[in-house]
Write an enzyme that holds these catalytic residues in place. Structure first.
Site, PDB file in Angstrom:
ATOM      1  N   HIS A 115       0.802  -1.231   0.000  1.00  0.00           N
ATOM      2  CA  HIS A 115       0.000   0.000   0.000  1.00  0.00           C
ATOM      3  C   HIS A 115       0.831   1.275   0.000  1.00  0.00           C
ATOM      4  O   HIS A 115       0.292   2.350  -0.244  1.00  0.00           O
ATOM      5  CB  HIS A 115      -0.919   0.029   1.223  1.00  0.00           C
ATOM      6  CG  HIS A 115      -0.203   0.465   2.475  1.00  0.00           C
ATOM      7  ND1 HIS A 115       0.511  -0.415   3.241  1.00  0.00           N
ATOM      8  CD2 HIS A 115      -0.056   1.670   3.054  1.00  0.00           C
ATOM      9  CE1 HIS A 115       1.052   0.244   4.251  1.00  0.00           C
ATOM     10  NE2 HIS A 115       0.733   1.508   4.156  1.00  0.00           N
TER      11      HIS A 115
HETATM   12  C1  UD1 Z   1      -1.255   5.942   5.673  1.00  0.00           C
HETATM   13  C2  UD1 Z   1       0.033   6.311   6.413  1.00  0.00           C
HETATM   14  C3  UD1 Z   1       0.944   5.101   6.588  1.00  0.00           C
HETATM   15  C4  UD1 Z   1       0.175   3.883   7.089  1.00  0.00           C
HETATM   16  C5  UD1 Z   1      -1.013   3.641   6.173  1.00  0.00           C
HETATM   17  C6  UD1 Z   1      -1.840   2.418   6.551  1.00  0.00           C
HETATM   18  C7  UD1 Z   1       0.744   8.646   6.036  1.00  0.00           C
HETATM   19  C8  UD1 Z   1       1.751   9.513   5.410  1.00  0.00           C
HETATM   20  N1  UD1 Z   1       0.799   7.336   5.729  1.00  0.00           N
HETATM   21  O1  UD1 Z   1      -0.958   5.752   4.305  1.00  0.00           O
HETATM   22  O2  UD1 Z   1       1.959   5.427   7.523  1.00  0.00           O
HETATM   23  O3  UD1 Z   1       1.022   2.755   7.123  1.00  0.00           O
HETATM   24  O4  UD1 Z   1      -1.851   4.801   6.224  1.00  0.00           O
HETATM   25  O5  UD1 Z   1      -2.820   2.114   5.571  1.00  0.00           O
HETATM   26  O6  UD1 Z   1      -0.085   9.101   6.797  1.00  0.00           O
HETATM   27  N2  UD1 Z   1      -7.837   5.713   0.286  1.00  0.00           N
HETATM   28  C9  UD1 Z   1      -9.144   5.314   0.080  1.00  0.00           C
HETATM   29  N3  UD1 Z   1      -9.896   4.997   1.155  1.00  0.00           N
HETATM   30  C10 UD1 Z   1      -9.431   5.071   2.434  1.00  0.00           C
HETATM   31  C11 UD1 Z   1      -8.100   5.492   2.623  1.00  0.00           C
HETATM   32  C12 UD1 Z   1      -7.327   5.792   1.566  1.00  0.00           C
HETATM   33  O7  UD1 Z   1      -9.598   5.234  -1.038  1.00  0.00           O
HETATM   34  O8  UD1 Z   1     -10.146   4.768   3.379  1.00  0.00           O
HETATM   35  C13 UD1 Z   1      -6.970   6.003  -0.858  1.00  0.00           C
HETATM   36  C14 UD1 Z   1      -7.007   7.413  -1.334  1.00  0.00           C
HETATM   37  O9  UD1 Z   1      -7.048   7.364  -2.726  1.00  0.00           O
HETATM   38  C15 UD1 Z   1      -5.684   8.008  -0.904  1.00  0.00           C
HETATM   39  C16 UD1 Z   1      -4.780   6.811  -0.785  1.00  0.00           C
HETATM   40  O10 UD1 Z   1      -5.649   5.695  -0.514  1.00  0.00           O
HETATM   41  O11 UD1 Z   1      -5.215   8.954  -1.789  1.00  0.00           O
HETATM   42  C17 UD1 Z   1      -3.764   6.930   0.292  1.00  0.00           C
HETATM   43  O12 UD1 Z   1      -4.361   7.294   1.499  1.00  0.00           O
HETATM   44  P1  UD1 Z   1      -3.570   8.091   2.641  1.00  0.00           P
HETATM   45  O13 UD1 Z   1      -4.543   8.757   3.509  1.00  0.00           O
HETATM   46  O14 UD1 Z   1      -2.437   8.848   2.068  1.00  0.00           O
HETATM   47  O15 UD1 Z   1      -2.992   6.948   3.537  1.00  0.00           O
HETATM   48  P2  UD1 Z   1      -2.130   5.627   3.256  1.00  0.00           P
HETATM   49  O16 UD1 Z   1      -1.450   5.533   1.997  1.00  0.00           O
HETATM   50  O17 UD1 Z   1      -3.026   4.492   3.612  1.00  0.00           O
END
Ligand code: UD1
Length: 375
Positions: free
Chosen positions: A207
């Protein structure tokens, strides 16, 4: 009047850790816990399932920030958390791990002069291209009380001049795994649902932002398909970011992967995920938390990164770092040849991570912090 303690969370890996501290706070009858959820993770499978299955209390404030570029996401959180803290007037704030929610929470609290404690302090991968690494460094230097999960983490904080604010608490994940494992064994039917037999499949997660870059993702996906062909079945619960990246960068991968034995699922709830991990023959992951959970469950792991903040897992031989197809293949071969003693791995992990008693130590620390704030 009892101390008001705000627990600030927002992303999936923080919810089980919150559960450990809240249970310990209830056992110690200390203060009034107030959960604030930033909404960094908002899909039901990434958030609601965790609150339901881990029996976590409804947040007193749900900030619904959602996704976005780092600056905007963190900035919006900062503004919303500041307003919430002004409203709630807590005696202390607790932040968890290394996400953007952790950073925004620590910054908002300390700027308002509210004492702030960091659970999982002192971890370093020494890779500043990871957003999580920048969050870890900034949060540790902001916070008033640092709960180090291991001696390595405590020593690191001393080197950075933060020794006086540090308390060696042990690791909350050890306790979270011990607590959830029994409940999962009694309630999870995921092995039957997926038609899997214990130790006859491997688990994978992918991820991190780094893993989903166009120059990296196709190679990792290919390596996962080869791993599936070698290990039998490979279960891959997909994070929404990874699902979107595959659709864009490798739209035909699913067919090849399916033929090789990859079973793609939606993100799993915490109990099903833990149950599957515990019965897997091997784990392949780019996650910080999952590599350590594998160790705590006695399952050998290949971490799909060049560096790790959980260095003990590698030093014990339970975890091998690998970033390209050849090294991933070699790491799998090394684990297969090692015939690990799973009970010995588990015992070593529990010993290293504080024996599963971190929650009580953390609550003692919070008690002191909120008392100092009131005197
Ligand atoms: C975050 C944390 C990471 C942790 C991870 C666990 C930061 C910088 N990173 O990264 O340390 O290990 O969570 O999962 O805070 N999205 C969805 N639905 C959701 C959540 C995310 O669709 O419920 C998608 C969105 O398109 C988003 C992408 O995932 O742009 C990334 O989400 P983000 O909030 O940046 O968190 P993680 O990559 O999960």
């Amino acid at each position: 009047m009892s101390a008001r303690v705000v627990h600030l969370v927002g992303a999936r890996p923080q919810f089980p850790k919150l559960g450990v501290v809240l249970r310990a706070q209830a056992a110690a009858s200390h203060g009034e816990p107030l959960v604030v959820h930033t909404g960094q993770h908002y899909d039901p499978a990434m958030s609601d399932a965790f609150f339901d299955e881990l029996d976590l209390p409804e947040p007193v404030a749900a900030l619904a920030i959602g996704s976005g570029p780092h600056g905007r996401q963190t900035g919006r959180m900062l503004e919303a958390i500041e307003a919430t803290l002004l409203d709630l007037r807590p005696d202390a704030v607790v932040v968890y791990g290394d996400t953007n929610s952790t950073l925004a929470g620590a910054l908002a609290a300390t700027k308002l002069g509210v004492p702030c404690a960091h659970v999982e302090a002192g971890l370093r991968s020494f890779d500043r291209s990871m957003p999580e690494e920048l969050n870890r460094v900034a949060v540790d230097h902001l916070c008033d009380l640092l709960f180090a999960p291991t001696e390595t983490a405590r020593d690191r904080l001393r080197v950075e001049g933060l020794g006086e604010r540090t308390m060696l608490s042990g690791d909350v994940s050890a306790e979270a795994v011990l607590h959830a494992e029994g409940i999962a064994a009694a309630h999870s039917h995921i092995l039957q649902t997926l038609g899997l037999a214990p130790r006859r499949y491997a688990m994978a997660t992918l991820h991190r932002a780094e893993s989903t870059r166009p120059e990296v993702l196709p190679g990792l996906l290919e390596a996962l398909a080869s791993a599936a062909a070698r290990l039998g079945t490979l279960v891959l619960p997909l994070h929404p970011r990874t699902r979107a990246a595959i659709a864009e960068l490798a739209p035909h991968w699913h067919e090849t992967a399916l033929r090789a034995g990859v079973r793609v699922t939606e993100p799993l709830g915490p109990l099903d995920f833990l149950h599957l991990t515990g019965h897997a023959s091997m784990v392949l992951t780019d996650s910080g938390g999952v590599q350590k959970e594998a160790f705590l469950l006695g399952v050998p792991c290949v971490t799909l990164r060049g560096r790790t903040e959980w260095i003990e897992t590698v030093e014990c031989g339970a975890n091998v770092l690998a970033t390209d197809a050849a090294s991933i293949d070699a790491a799998i071969a090394r684990h297969l040849a090692a015939h690990h003693d799973r009970d010995a791995l588990r015992a070593r992990a529990l010993d290293l991570y504080g024996g599963g008693r971190a929650g009580a130590r953390i609550v003692e620390g919070i008690r002191t912090l909120s008392k100092e704030a009131r005197s």
